[in-house]
Scaffold this motif. Structure first.
Motif, PDB file in Angstrom:
ATOM      1  N   PHE A 241      47.198  48.586  31.245  1.00 24.60           N
ATOM      2  CA  PHE A 241      46.134  47.588  31.348  1.00 24.60           C
ATOM      3  C   PHE A 241      44.895  48.010  30.568  1.00 24.60           C
ATOM      4  N   ILE A 242      44.194  47.020  30.034  1.00 25.27           N
ATOM      5  CA  ILE A 242      42.961  47.328  29.315  1.00 25.27           C
ATOM      6  C   ILE A 242      41.749  46.621  29.904  1.00 25.27           C
ATOM      7  N   VAL A 243      41.940  45.775  30.901  1.00 27.08           N
ATOM      8  CA  VAL A 243      40.809  45.113  31.563  1.00 27.08           C
ATOM      9  C   VAL A 243      40.524  45.852  32.862  1.00 27.08           C
ATOM     10  N   HIS A 244      39.241  46.208  33.068  1.00 23.17           N
ATOM     11  CA  HIS A 244      38.844  46.987  34.245  1.00 23.17           C
ATOM     12  C   HIS A 244      37.767  46.249  35.012  1.00 23.17           C
ATOM     13  N   GLU A 245      37.798  46.427  36.337  1.00 21.82           N
ATOM     14  CA  GLU A 245      36.787  45.845  37.211  1.00 21.82           C
ATOM     15  C   GLU A 245      36.179  46.957  38.050  1.00 21.82           C
ATOM     16  N   PRO A 246      34.883  46.860  38.387  1.00 24.04           N
ATOM     17  CA  PRO A 246      34.218  47.925  39.145  1.00 24.04           C
ATOM     18  C   PRO A 246      34.899  48.129  40.511  1.00 24.04           C
ATOM     19  N   PRO A 247      34.887  49.384  41.001  1.00 28.74           N
ATOM     20  CA  PRO A 247      34.364  50.578  40.319  1.00 28.74           C
ATOM     21  C   PRO A 247      35.412  51.177  39.380  1.00 28.74           C
ATOM     22  N   PHE A 248      34.950  51.792  38.296  1.00 30.49           N
ATOM     23  CA  PHE A 248      35.867  52.442  37.382  1.00 30.49           C
ATOM     24  C   PHE A 248      35.125  53.545  36.627  1.00 30.49           C
ATOM     25  N   THR A 249      35.909  54.418  36.014  1.00 30.10           N
ATOM     26  CA  THR A 249      35.377  55.494  35.189  1.00 30.10           C
ATOM     27  C   THR A 249      36.279  55.667  33.978  1.00 30.10           C
ATOM     28  N   SER A 250      35.730  56.292  32.941  1.00 28.20           N
ATOM     29  CA  SER A 250      36.540  56.536  31.749  1.00 28.20           C
ATOM     30  C   SER A 250      37.429  57.766  31.894  1.00 28.20           C
ATOM     31  N   ASP A 296      33.115  41.121  37.746  1.00 32.50           N
ATOM     32  CA  ASP A 296      32.785  41.488  36.363  1.00 32.50           C
ATOM     33  C   ASP A 296      33.959  42.173  35.689  1.00 32.50           C
ATOM     34  N   ASP A 297      34.127  41.879  34.412  1.00 32.09           N
ATOM     35  CA  ASP A 297      35.253  42.415  33.645  1.00 32.09           C
ATOM     36  C   ASP A 297      34.746  43.281  32.492  1.00 32.09           C
ATOM     37  N   TYR A 298      35.452  44.408  32.279  1.00 34.53           N
ATOM     38  CA  TYR A 298      35.037  45.389  31.279  1.00 34.53           C
ATOM     39  C   TYR A 298      36.244  45.874  30.480  1.00 34.53           C
ATOM     40  N   PHE A 299      35.953  46.321  29.264  1.00 34.73           N
ATOM     41  CA  PHE A 299      36.867  47.170  28.514  1.00 34.73           C
ATOM     42  C   PHE A 299      36.265  48.577  28.527  1.00 34.73           C
TER      43      PHE A 299
END
Length: 343
Positions: A241-250, A296-299
């Motif tokens: 997967f490449i779409v992340h939603e909070p909470p997340f870290t690199s 919210d959506d992030y890469f």
């Protein structure tokens, strides 16, 4: 002798003057106009032929609809355990108080597990047993299934009500009207005037399918894949997967080359007259469901600058139902090898 002469004279006078005890008028039989029968088969059709596949509680039956120009009959068969169905539809044109063949197609509805698709069918024979406009249509068709290539012959019996009048859809969803002017979006994370990523689309023209269609895949792409990487969670099986939603870290993220789920959404645009099947996907093959959940959506990305790795993220929105696509915010750490997170 005089009696005979007198009688003969009276007969001649009577014939000449049309003697009669009553007044007569000429009666002309009306000419019955010739009516062309809209029937071309004597095969036996009954109400029981409304049922395509018998079942004690849920039989497959013929259904119908009509408008001012056409009549459509169809039947829908379950083909999977997750709601997938297959519809065979036959469309006829109204002409001179009868019907002529227009086209036929098969529509596979993949529901939430597969890609839906429409495929044209070949109808080799078509016969009418009875046709009463907007009330009743019976007969049988011979067609070839576009997938198993087997030819089938099916009787049909359809009765219509006023509820079966369907206005033809003309307000089609087109990718050009929806998102073409919003994409691509260039992303320069470190503000050096060089585009690092693109929120964009890829177009594929499928001319081998009948009907033909254009496929538009919305996705994030890297300008230089070796230096600018799109990160996925470290795992031992696809999809990545490449779409992340909070909470997340690199942390514990890496770039995968194969098996990456990178299509945010996919749009199928069919050629006329199948444009009412134009649609964005809404199943497990893309992120369309995730993108609609109001989170919210992030890469998560990394960039190689001066032989050092910097981590960052791209906050974005893609809502294909509302024809929205935008980059909302970006962040790139200024410290090499420092991981980033969003809580």
């Amino acid at each position: 002798m005089n009696f005979i002469k007198t009688s003969g004279l009276l007969l001649i006078i009577c014939l000449a003057t049309s003697c009669s005890t009553t007044t007569s008028s000429e009666i002309i039989d009306p000419v019955t106009p010739e009516i062309e029968e809209c029937v071309n088969t004597d095969i036996s059709i009954s109400e029981a032929d409304n049922i395509v596949v018998p079942h004690a509680t849920n039989p497959v039956v013929w259904e119908g609809s009509y408008n001012d120009d056409t009549v459509t009959i169809s039947f829908t068969t379950p083909v999977g355990t997750d709601g997938e169905t297959e519809t065979k539809a036959f469309i006829f044109d109204k002409k001179d108080d009868c019907l002529t063949k227009n086209r036929a197609y098969e529509y596979y509805n993949g529901e939430n597990v597969d890609v839906s698709a429409v495929t044209e069918m070949e109808v080799s024979e078509f016969y009418i047993k009875e046709y009463i406009e907007d009330e009743k249509f019976t007969g049988y068709v011979v067609y070839t299934d576009p997938h198993d290539k087997i030819t089938y012959s099916k009787k049909f019996y359809v009765e219509f009500t006023t509820d079966d009048f369907k206005v033809e859809i003309t307000n089609f969803l087109l990718f050009e009207d929806c998102l073409l002017d919003k994409l691509p979006i260039e992303i320069d994370l470190n503000s050096d005037g060089i585009v690092d990523f693109n929120l964009t689309y890829e177009e594929v023209n499928d001319v081998g399918n009948r009907p033909r269609y254009n496929q538009y895949t919305i996705k994030l792409t890297s300008t230089f894949e070796d230096q600018n990487k799109i990160l996925s969670p470290i795992k031992n099986q696809e999809p990545y997967f490449i779409v992340h939603e909070p909470p997340f870290t690199s942390e514990n993220k890496t770039q995968y080359i194969n098996g990456v789920k990178d299509a945010l959404d996919i749009f199928y645009e069919y050629e006329a007259p199948y444009q009412n099947f134009n649609y964005f996907l809404d199943n497990t093959l893309t992120y369309s469901s995730t993108l609609k959940n109001n989170i919210d959506d992030y890469f998560i990305i990394s960039m190689s600058l001066n032989n050092e790795i910097y981590y960052g993220w791209i906050k974005f929105t893609v809502n294909t139902q509302n024809c929205e696509a935008a980059i909302l915010d970006t962040f790139l750490s200024t410290t090499a090898d420092e991981h980033v997170s969003v809580n």
